[in-house]
Motif scaffolding. Sequence first.
Motif, mmCIF file in Angstrom:
data_model
loop_
_atom_site.group_PDB
_atom_site.id
_atom_site.type_symbol
_atom_site.label_atom_id
_atom_site.label_comp_id
_atom_site.label_asym_id
_atom_site.label_seq_id
_atom_site.Cartn_x
_atom_site.Cartn_y
_atom_site.Cartn_z
ATOM 1 N N MET C 1 4.797 -22.268 11.287
ATOM 2 C CA MET C 1 3.470 -22.651 11.919
ATOM 3 C C MET C 1 2.356 -22.817 10.709
ATOM 4 N N ALA C 2 1.961 -23.834 10.842
ATOM 5 C CA ALA C 2 1.029 -24.147 9.695
ATOM 6 C C ALA C 2 -0.027 -23.160 9.559
ATOM 7 N N GLY C 3 -0.480 -22.597 10.733
ATOM 8 C CA GLY C 3 -1.537 -21.604 10.635
ATOM 9 C C GLY C 3 -1.332 -20.185 9.983
ATOM 10 N N GLY C 4 0.164 -19.989 9.931
ATOM 11 C CA GLY C 4 0.726 -18.750 9.359
ATOM 12 C C GLY C 4 0.404 -18.737 7.837
#
Lengths: 286, 304, 293
Positions: C1-4
Amino acid sequence: MTEPLTTPAHIAQSIGLTTEEVFVGHHAGAAKAMRLENVTVTFGGRAAVRGVTFDAYQREVTALIGPSGSGKTTLLRALNRMHDTVRSAAVTGTVMLGDTDVYGRSTDPTLLRSRVGMVFQRPNPFPTMSIYENAVAGLRFNGVRKKSLLDEAAESSLVAAALWDSVRDRLKVHASTLSGGEQQRLCIARALAVEPEVLLMDEPTSALDPIATKRIEELIGELKDRVTIIIVTHNMQQAMRVSDRCAFLLMGEDRTGELIEFNSTSKLFSEPDDPRTLDYINGRFG
Amino acid sequence: MSSISFDSSLDPILSRRAAIQKIAASSIARRKVYSKVAISVCLLCLVVALIPLVAIITYVAAKGIPAWNADFFTQVTKPEGIPNGGVWNAIVGSLIIDGIAVAASVPFGILGGLFLAESDGPAAAAVRFSADILTGVPSITIGIFGYIVWVKTVGSYSGFAGAFAIAIIMLPVIMRAAETAIRGVPVTLREAGLSLGARRSTVARRVVLPAALPGLLTGVLLAVARGAGETAPLLFTIFGNQFFQANPTKAMEALPQAIYTYSSQPYNDLIQIAWGAALLLMVVILVLNVGSRLMAARLRRERR
Amino acid sequence: MAGGIFAVLLIAFVVAMATQAVPAFSKLGVSFLWGSNWDPAHNHFGVLPFAVGTIETTVIAVALAVPIGLGTALALAYLAPRRLRAPLSTAVELLAAVPSVVYGLWGLVAVAPLFRTTVEPQLTSVLGWTGLLGGPNQGVGLLLAGVILFIMVLPTMVAISRDVLAAVPHDQVEGAMALGATRWQVLRKVIVPGARVGLLGAFTLATGRALGETVAVALVIGNSAHLAPSLKANAGTIPSLIVSSFGEASGTQLNVLFAAALVLLVVGIGVNALARVFVRSVKRSGAASVTVA
């Protein structure tokens, strides 16, 4: 030892009459708590409600009824100058509180509001204050510092709002812990603690469940010996149950609210003078 | 009227009403004066808060404009005493560093924004929380992080190292703006795409992102305004370079770095250059900032 | 996940900083964190003077920013003419957009002389009895750094305070008004208490910004390694220490600087986490959106 004859209820009891018979039964002589004469409220030049004239009598409940848009709430808020903060709003005509011209040059709106209390549609106790602090908030605003007076007013108003027995042991608890109905009764107590001459109620039960509504309605009946009540309601049964007189407002063709009829509640709901009142009542009652 | 009358002094309510009204009336003048004074103090605070903005803008403009001439924009910085110095190397350096930083942070930022906009679970909350914290972490620590991770690993100061640090600063700004922009895209539009049988990723690429583009752009402008003014992260990553250097694998100059270096030198001609650079940087950043605000305001109006 | 990436980044941050700081702790123990003697040439690395300087400048900045910021926020949310509120809010927020190095340059060249010739003599004649204002008037020093920091954190304080104050439900305002409260009583007794958690968040974020500000402080504080005997004296902060001695540092000194940065980072993460929790809780309960600068 007997209590001194002080409240109207006591007096009525002592001479074998009901409170109603003593005070409401003598309209001609009953004192007028508030008089409205040709009151018009405009927003940005457009009238929301126009030319309203009626009197609210002491120890009575006066109900403002009518369909939505008829200007009931707008009219009510003109009575304690709540429109003052809205710059585009203007009130013309005369509102008298006893001998005080509400919109008189020498009348201070802040001071006026300590004489004319208000209860709102949604319960709005101050969530950061305790129950006790909510009850005495108005007194503190008005410069009362004496502890004995604060305590006395808090108890008296909470008793009057039928809240004392359930909160006497937790006066220091935050007001937000109360139920919706209790919160609204706290707001009533908060308004009563200042001992206003008139209490304005703007659809005070519209956010409450039926049981809480019933308690507030009972309360209104008990309070009128203490304070003159003017109540806005969209609920006709409620108006019939709680009020002594009714002002029926209707939105005219130019979308401006007007007073159609002002009469005793029993007369207005049984044989109104104006056919439009009858239409509205019949429409509502099916 | 009934003949019974009662003495108001005996009625506890009437006597309390009289007492309260007396206190209210006697205190109203004092309360109103107090209110007026306190409100005036608040308004005075507002004036005080605005003074530095006016002062700094006028002062920097007054000092910076005289520094702006052809040499300033076209020559590289020169040591003290040598005339005709400029900040051409710093302008190019800033453009390259911030350009790389934007190019690196925009894709991650948009993907992150998509993720946040589409999911409301605890994972999204955690991401949002850490992004917010990252925004508030002292920027000097980001510079040191860039030094440890990039400069020490690669073995030299470089424009890339600076861009890496600046990108970390830009990333959360872009991501939160992207989230807002994507959330603003009407659900119906998304559902229309999905109902036509398109895959979620296709809908995101073809429908959601184009619709969110103005909002994304606003966020990018804001991120550039934020990143371009940062000095501390650069001090530990690009080293500074008084010669022209457009190769980001080498040590570079940048506007904030130049201002910092020259402002602490005891030479008037160098401080003069610093003022010119400060004005340039401030104008660019204020324009970007105001521009993104105007765009955002226009977007809000159109949505309504 | 890019957000991670953010969670990873934050952890990577701490880990990277910690690995570089470890040698400092293994060589010097932890006592250098409160040693008061900073003398790299003789291997004395006490960072206490800088920690104290950081706290002192932050206290000055926040002590000014809290009352003035709160007053400004009240003015912007409720008191200024309606038409001016939005443009004036933007104007105050633009203060946050001015690059910190520009503040430093302005503080050093424009404000420092003003402090030397006017502010410091005046202040000394009024408050000299406190004993906080001994020594010569020199412009740069703790006081100037604190005041420049105050200007820099003011927009943070104002923007968040204004939002949380404006988010107090209007029916609370009307409730108080209807009881006979004056305008100020409504603000002081209902609106400010109603926004107190969010105001705490604004205060915390402003504190975080003041603690970590680097270049502006480094330019105006005078960079001294000694505990300042007076508010007018030169001093140093942890960020200003790192930035001013990084260039010539090597070996143990470099490790000590990384350790100082680690402390700064951990404090920064802690303060910001706290602030976000405060501001979040307002966001969840209040109706209005809270924009965080």
